[in-house]
Scaffold this motif. Structure first.
Motif, PDB file in Angstrom:
ATOM      1  N   ILE A 113       4.254  -3.031   2.565  1.00 52.91           N
ATOM      2  CA  ILE A 113       5.278  -1.999   2.742  1.00 52.91           C
ATOM      3  C   ILE A 113       5.853  -1.567   1.394  1.00 52.91           C
ATOM      4  O   ILE A 113       6.051  -0.374   1.133  1.00 52.91           O
ATOM      5  CB  ILE A 113       6.397  -2.513   3.659  1.00 52.91           C
ATOM      6  CG1 ILE A 113       5.849  -2.758   5.080  1.00 52.91           C
ATOM      7  CG2 ILE A 113       7.571  -1.541   3.698  1.00 52.91           C
ATOM      8  CD1 ILE A 113       6.826  -3.436   6.015  1.00 52.91           C
ATOM      9  N   LEU A 114       6.108  -2.537   0.522  1.00 52.63           N
ATOM     10  CA  LEU A 114       6.687  -2.243  -0.791  1.00 52.63           C
ATOM     11  C   LEU A 114       5.752  -1.385  -1.636  1.00 52.63           C
ATOM     12  O   LEU A 114       6.173  -0.380  -2.234  1.00 52.63           O
ATOM     13  CB  LEU A 114       7.003  -3.553  -1.510  1.00 52.63           C
ATOM     14  CG  LEU A 114       7.669  -3.440  -2.880  1.00 52.63           C
ATOM     15  CD1 LEU A 114       9.038  -2.789  -2.748  1.00 52.63           C
ATOM     16  CD2 LEU A 114       7.799  -4.821  -3.522  1.00 52.63           C
ATOM     17  N   PHE A 115       4.474  -1.759  -1.679  1.00 48.39           N
ATOM     18  CA  PHE A 115       3.518  -1.010  -2.490  1.00 48.39           C
ATOM     19  C   PHE A 115       3.306   0.391  -1.924  1.00 48.39           C
ATOM     20  O   PHE A 115       3.266   1.372  -2.675  1.00 48.39           O
ATOM     21  CB  PHE A 115       2.189  -1.767  -2.575  1.00 48.39           C
ATOM     22  CG  PHE A 115       2.146  -2.794  -3.668  1.00 48.39           C
ATOM     23  CD1 PHE A 115       1.335  -2.631  -4.774  1.00 48.39           C
ATOM     24  CD2 PHE A 115       2.926  -3.934  -3.602  1.00 48.39           C
ATOM     25  CE1 PHE A 115       1.293  -3.566  -5.792  1.00 48.39           C
ATOM     26  CE2 PHE A 115       2.896  -4.886  -4.597  1.00 48.39           C
ATOM     27  CZ  PHE A 115       2.081  -4.702  -5.709  1.00 48.39           C
ATOM     28  N   VAL A 121       7.552   7.401  -2.830  1.00 43.06           N
ATOM     29  CA  VAL A 121       8.696   7.856  -3.642  1.00 43.06           C
ATOM     30  C   VAL A 121       8.277   8.225  -5.060  1.00 43.06           C
ATOM     31  O   VAL A 121       9.112   8.462  -5.917  1.00 43.06           O
ATOM     32  CB  VAL A 121       9.806   6.773  -3.676  1.00 43.06           C
ATOM     33  CG1 VAL A 121      10.325   6.495  -2.281  1.00 43.06           C
ATOM     34  CG2 VAL A 121       9.312   5.485  -4.327  1.00 43.06           C
ATOM     35  N   ARG A 122       6.958   8.253  -5.301  1.00 47.48           N
ATOM     36  CA  ARG A 122       6.384   8.673  -6.586  1.00 47.48           C
ATOM     37  C   ARG A 122       6.705   7.744  -7.741  1.00 47.48           C
ATOM     38  O   ARG A 122       6.802   8.150  -8.898  1.00 47.48           O
ATOM     39  CB  ARG A 122       6.825  10.118  -6.949  1.00 47.48           C
ATOM     40  CG  ARG A 122       6.707  11.128  -5.820  1.00 47.48           C
ATOM     41  CD  ARG A 122       5.317  11.108  -5.185  1.00 47.48           C
ATOM     42  NE  ARG A 122       4.281  11.529  -6.111  1.00 47.48           N
ATOM     43  CZ  ARG A 122       2.993  11.145  -6.024  1.00 47.48           C
ATOM     44  NH1 ARG A 122       2.627  10.321  -5.073  1.00 47.48           N
ATOM     45  NH2 ARG A 122       2.106  11.579  -6.900  1.00 47.48           N
ATOM     46  N   TRP A 123       6.869   6.464  -7.414  1.00 43.77           N
ATOM     47  CA  TRP A 123       7.018   5.429  -8.433  1.00 43.77           C
ATOM     48  C   TRP A 123       6.012   4.313  -8.137  1.00 43.77           C
ATOM     49  O   TRP A 123       6.415   3.196  -7.796  1.00 43.77           O
ATOM     50  CB  TRP A 123       8.439   4.857  -8.447  1.00 43.77           C
ATOM     51  CG  TRP A 123       9.455   5.741  -9.085  1.00 43.77           C
ATOM     52  CD1 TRP A 123      10.202   6.701  -8.500  1.00 43.77           C
ATOM     53  CD2 TRP A 123       9.834   5.731 -10.473  1.00 43.77           C
ATOM     54  NE1 TRP A 123      11.032   7.303  -9.415  1.00 43.77           N
ATOM     55  CE2 TRP A 123      10.826   6.727 -10.632  1.00 43.77           C
ATOM     56  CE3 TRP A 123       9.437   4.990 -11.581  1.00 43.77           C
ATOM     57  CZ2 TRP A 123      11.422   6.988 -11.862  1.00 43.77           C
ATOM     58  CZ3 TRP A 123      10.030   5.249 -12.805  1.00 43.77           C
ATOM     59  CH2 TRP A 123      11.018   6.238 -12.940  1.00 43.77           C
ATOM     60  N   TRP A 157      -3.893  -2.196  -3.639  1.00 39.44           N
ATOM     61  CA  TRP A 157      -3.138  -3.426  -3.391  1.00 39.44           C
ATOM     62  C   TRP A 157      -2.459  -3.389  -2.023  1.00 39.44           C
ATOM     63  O   TRP A 157      -2.442  -4.387  -1.303  1.00 39.44           O
ATOM     64  CB  TRP A 157      -2.097  -3.627  -4.491  1.00 39.44           C
ATOM     65  CG  TRP A 157      -2.690  -4.154  -5.756  1.00 39.44           C
ATOM     66  CD1 TRP A 157      -3.063  -3.435  -6.854  1.00 39.44           C
ATOM     67  CD2 TRP A 157      -3.005  -5.517  -6.061  1.00 39.44           C
ATOM     68  NE1 TRP A 157      -3.584  -4.261  -7.823  1.00 39.44           N
ATOM     69  CE2 TRP A 157      -3.552  -5.541  -7.362  1.00 39.44           C
ATOM     70  CE3 TRP A 157      -2.861  -6.714  -5.370  1.00 39.44           C
ATOM     71  CZ2 TRP A 157      -3.970  -6.721  -7.971  1.00 39.44           C
ATOM     72  CZ3 TRP A 157      -3.269  -7.888  -5.977  1.00 39.44           C
ATOM     73  CH2 TRP A 157      -3.814  -7.876  -7.259  1.00 39.44           C
ATOM     74  N   ALA A 158      -1.920  -2.233  -1.658  1.00 43.48           N
ATOM     75  CA  ALA A 158      -1.275  -2.106  -0.349  1.00 43.48           C
ATOM     76  C   ALA A 158      -2.274  -2.360   0.777  1.00 43.48           C
ATOM     77  O   ALA A 158      -1.953  -3.044   1.765  1.00 43.48           O
ATOM     78  CB  ALA A 158      -0.651  -0.718  -0.205  1.00 43.48           C
TER      79      ALA A 158
END
Length: 215
Positions: A113-115, A121-123, A157-158
């Protein structure tokens, strides 16, 4: 009277930034992470949950000591020992050997979820981590090809984390402790090594594109 040669300026050699794999403890760190699992499952099968918990903790402490003696990076060594402690604690609370894998299952979902969220959010986290380690700014986000390369690396990675979660959560629900161990190892350091290689190639491409724009 001539004076001797002036002393060389006291300059410290530049220390290269650690690679992604080195930050994870290197290849040895990835292999170390599988040893407590390899010990825990057979001991549980033959001697029960309590013996398996003790064995995993003893092995975890032993690996931590070896890594200290080898002067390896302290952070991966500590995180490895803490991970084993959390896993055996959950197994003890659940009262079942499969509980050993519960922390890892939910952690992989959180990482997925984080990745994925960082891309939205373009980061992208791979880009953020790479430029943070190298002490660089955020100009890379304004270069679309570079941002796209970091998006792809982060997405890889996600997907890996999501695949681990889906596979292992199914096995957890089925109570297949032995297959959980096999899957955790098979989808652990071998798959991680492949993704790290792909990440390095993508990051190098992104860096080349950044430099071409700056030139």
């Amino acid at each position: 009277m001539t004076s001797g040669p002036e002393p060389a300026p006291d300059t410290e050699p530049e220390v290269p930034a650690p690679t992604v794999l080195e930050q994870m403890g290197g290849v040895s760190g990835l292999v170390y992470s599988t040893i407590p699992v390899v010990v825990f499952v057979p001991v549980n099968s033959f001697f029960g949950l309590r013996a398996a918990i003790i064995a995993a903790l003893v092995v975890g402490v032993g690996i931590f000591a070896v890594r200290l003696l080898r002067r390896e990076r302290l952070t991966p060594a500590l995180s490895g020992l803490l991970g084993v402690a959390i896993c055996v604690f959950i197994a003890h609370r659940v009262g079942d050997a499969k509980g050993y894998f519960l922390f890892g299952i939910w952690t992989t979902l959180a990482y997925a979820i984080l990745f994925a969220g960082s891309i939205l959010v373009r980061w992208p986290l791979i880009g953020v981590a790479w430029h943070l380690v190298n002490g660089e700014g955020t100009a890379w986000r304004r270069h679309r090809p570079t941002l796209r390369a970091y998006d792809i690396a982060t997405a890889l990675w996600a997907l890996v984390f999501l695949a681990r979660y889906l596979t292992q959560s199914e096995l957890y629900d089925a109570g297949a402790t032995g297959w959980l161990a096999v899957t955790r190892i098979a989808m652990g350091w071998p798959l991680t090594a492949l993704v790290v290689l792909a990440t390095i190639l993508l990051v190098r491409r992104a860096v080349r594109e950044e430099h071409s724009v700056e030139a």
